[in-house]
Design an enzyme around this catalytic site. Sequence first.
Site, PDB file in Angstrom:
ATOM      1  CG  ASN D   6      -1.660   1.145   1.494  1.00  0.00           C
ATOM      2  OD1 ASN D   6      -1.713   1.991   0.615  1.00  0.00           O
ATOM      3  ND2 ASN D   6      -2.551   1.264   2.543  1.00  0.00           N
ATOM      4  CG  LEU D   7       2.672   2.723  -3.402  1.00  0.00           C
ATOM      5  CD1 LEU D   7       3.030   2.837  -4.909  1.00  0.00           C
ATOM      6  CD2 LEU D   7       4.049   1.776  -2.642  1.00  0.00           C
ATOM      7  CE  LYS D   8      -0.360   3.022   5.238  1.00  0.00           C
ATOM      8  NZ  LYS D   8      -0.151   3.216   6.579  1.00  0.00           N
ATOM      9  CG  HIS D  85      -6.064   1.377   5.189  1.00  0.00           C
ATOM     10  ND1 HIS D  85      -5.722   2.313   5.960  1.00  0.00           N
ATOM     11  CD2 HIS D  85      -5.092   0.553   4.830  1.00  0.00           C
ATOM     12  CE1 HIS D  85      -4.306   2.067   6.280  1.00  0.00           C
ATOM     13  NE2 HIS D  85      -4.263   0.673   5.695  1.00  0.00           N
ATOM     14  CD  GLU D 133      -3.994  -2.807   7.954  1.00  0.00           C
ATOM     15  OE1 GLU D 133      -2.835  -2.941   7.681  1.00  0.00           O
ATOM     16  OE2 GLU D 133      -4.807  -1.793   7.581  1.00  0.00           O
ATOM     17  CB  ILE D 138      -1.236   1.099  11.325  1.00  0.00           C
ATOM     18  CG1 ILE D 138      -2.251  -0.078  11.139  1.00  0.00           C
ATOM     19  CG2 ILE D 138      -0.879   1.883  10.038  1.00  0.00           C
ATOM     20  CD1 ILE D 138      -3.598   0.625  10.415  1.00  0.00           C
ATOM     21  N   GLY D 173       2.434  -3.341  10.659  1.00  0.00           N
ATOM     22  CA  GLY D 173       3.907  -3.506  11.298  1.00  0.00           C
ATOM     23  C   GLY D 173       4.593  -4.604  10.569  1.00  0.00           C
ATOM     24  CB  ALA D 194       2.301   0.645   4.139  1.00  0.00           C
ATOM     25  CB  SER D 195       6.024   2.642   6.166  1.00  0.00           C
ATOM     26  OG  SER D 195       5.812   1.655   7.377  1.00  0.00           O
TER      27      SER D 195
END
Lengths: 214, 214, 214, 214
Positions: D6-8, D85, D133, D138, D173, D194-195
């Site tokens: 997920n690139l948000k 989300h 989640e 997150i 995470g 994501a991150s």
Amino acid sequence: MKVVVNLKAYPCDPVEVATAAREVSDASGVDIAVAPQAAHLERVAETGVETWAQHVGPVEHGSHTGSTLAEAAAEAGATGTLLNHSERRLKLADIDGALDAAERADLETCVCANNPDQIGAVAALGPDAVAVEPPELIGTGTPVSKADPDVVTDAVEAAEAVDDSVAVYCGAGISTGEDLTSARELGAEGVLLASGVAKADDPKAALEDLVAPL
Amino acid sequence: MKVVVNLKAYPCDPVEVATAAREVSDASGVDIAVAPQAAHLERVAETGVETWAQHVGPVEHGSHTGSTLAEAAAEAGATGTLLNHSERRLKLADIDGALDAAERADLETCVCANNPDQIGAVAALGPDAVAVEPPELIGTGTPVSKADPDVVTDAVEAAEAVDDSVAVYCGAGISTGEDLTSARELGAEGVLLASGVAKADDPKAALEDLVAPL
Amino acid sequence: MKVVVNLKAYPCDPVEVATAAREVSDASGVDIAVAPQAAHLERVAETGVETWAQHVGPVEHGSHTGSTLAEAAAEAGATGTLLNHSERRLKLADIDGALDAAERADLETCVCANNPDQIGAVAALGPDAVAVEPPELIGTGTPVSKADPDVVTDAVEAAEAVDDSVAVYCGAGISTGEDLTSARELGAEGVLLASGVAKADDPKAALEDLVAPL
Amino acid sequence: MKVVVNLKAYPCDPVEVATAAREVSDASGVDIAVAPQAAHLERVAETGVETWAQHVGPVEHGSHTGSTLAEAAAEAGATGTLLNHSERRLKLADIDGALDAAERADLETCVCANNPDQIGAVAALGPDAVAVEPPELIGTGTPVSKADPDVVTDAVEAAEAVDDSVAVYCGAGISTGEDLTSARELGAEGVLLASGVAKADDPKAALEDLVAPL
């Protein structure tokens, strides 16, 4: 006069409308922008037409899944954005935040509102333009400039009283050249339209008719 | 100066705070209103204090389950209402609609906003008052009049530029008489406060301290 | 059978309907609850009728201006609450949070949903009851038990498959004793109704007619 | 195992991450999808990677300015979508409506939820997958599979109890191959991250590390 064609979530071919808009804009010299779904921004921008987002969010880069980031819209080719359309009304603080986001991403802005009081309110937030669209006229084919001309002149006055550098556009029910002419006579510097072009059998002919009086 | 004490969803006894507010208001001559949960409006109003709702919806009588109808708030004893508090931000069109609802039910109105631009915007909708509350100062105990006095003077200017009949209140971090005095010196005609009174060990003493300089 | 009368934001006298409901409940032995505006909870509870909130928020005590705190509703006399009514739809996470809040405040819960799939979904969150209300039938006077009986039996099955301790109520279009009987035959253990009682010329007669077959 | 990146609204280069994901997917045989901003769907899809939307709206073709139409996402190259989300929570009825929209546009679906109860609820709506989640994890870099393994096994059980054809993914995470292995051992059939990838100095190396144990 500026013309913004809002494609909403219509089942039209966005590239066909965009191509028509670019050709009519080139031929007539009238500024015509097309506002497609975010996912269609790139293909619309590739036609060379002036491309607008329908909405951007009040967010910066970060953890905002499912948002519409102004920078992403700009990277896809948008140079402007609608905000607070009656189908996507925003909290006041989010209009303010989205205007900041748009400025950061160099997007021209047009904030929609329902009536002259709300036009005054959004003008106070410093957008490039505001668009008055009485919700009861949207999609009716009856132009606000004919159904309720006072709404337009009152909106122009309300915006001027707050910040006379903010342009007033006229939305709701605009589809013909005559509608556009009336809007201009009432003080509008642009028009927002949707179904009149996006649902037309021949979008190019509809746009040519629209700008003919200019 | 007007003082509005917002009880939020605090675990305080609303009747105790309301009684204290009525007594301090009677003794000092300062207008003090208390804004409890909607379900507590009736018991708060029965103390004789000026009673405000924390929010009313942009609705009329009808099929609006779970709304806060302005008329119901008024029937329970409210004579005023906050709107668009940073903990209950509203869409611009709904602030406009809620102001109409409040007027119909004869409720005094104070619309909150985050910064001077937004203060100008809400002033354009014609409320009785606006309250500037930088969100980053809410609940901090640091009064906006000290942390960022320009926000208050800019808010006063922004409201005046749009409609000089709209009073400007000062929120965020107000708790002492000194805070109230600074707010007044910056041009505020009222203050909004919450934890400074509602969470005080002795709400009556807190209110007495607050209005002492007046 | 349980009967919940939702007063929405109707212009009815909540105390008149509540008094009628208490009398009919006492005379018939049928559980009848009345759900007024939050600001009317206290006066409705004072009639002695079983009193429900129309909504409570997913919040605890704290900084939640304009929320409907479950504890405040309970203090005003509520012993139950509707949640996620089609006129006050909630985010999934907020239904979950509001159920926690209601449990904390000892409120009985009934979560509304539009169709059998959504009934299964909300049953998974562990409410006391769920109510199936196809939005297209709300306020029509056509009972879902007649217009679309499969929706009711499918809802009962969907809830049972997930958690057979969750009661299923039937909403939308219920107004007569015959409607209530059909709902019961389709497996519903309660009904939700609104205009059929709240807008009746004689709410007491309407309620007597409703419970007559029981 | 399925991996969804997920690139948000991150400031990463979506094409760089997408290209890395396609290469690692081709080399490892692991399904890796990338979910960019809607405005970036087209350029991401052009890399050949499996492309997902971060959100689609509960709407059909029509007057929905500023929505994310499932068909538009599909035309831009999306073959799947996240829904609900924690940064874009939806009303329950809108999750249901968005699943219908996704099905209409042939998009694979993964609905996020905070805890096992909510996982059961969304499983009842018939998505292809659900992702658990816990919001407090997150973006922390602490994988839910380590911080709170019971949440994962409870989520798997909750989904199975309702509909055992629904896959359970594990979010929050996740960043390393070890995290992914633990998630699989707890019963997850996929991971959402994501991150850990999007903010990595070398997204390709991060993805290679992630899938190494498979």
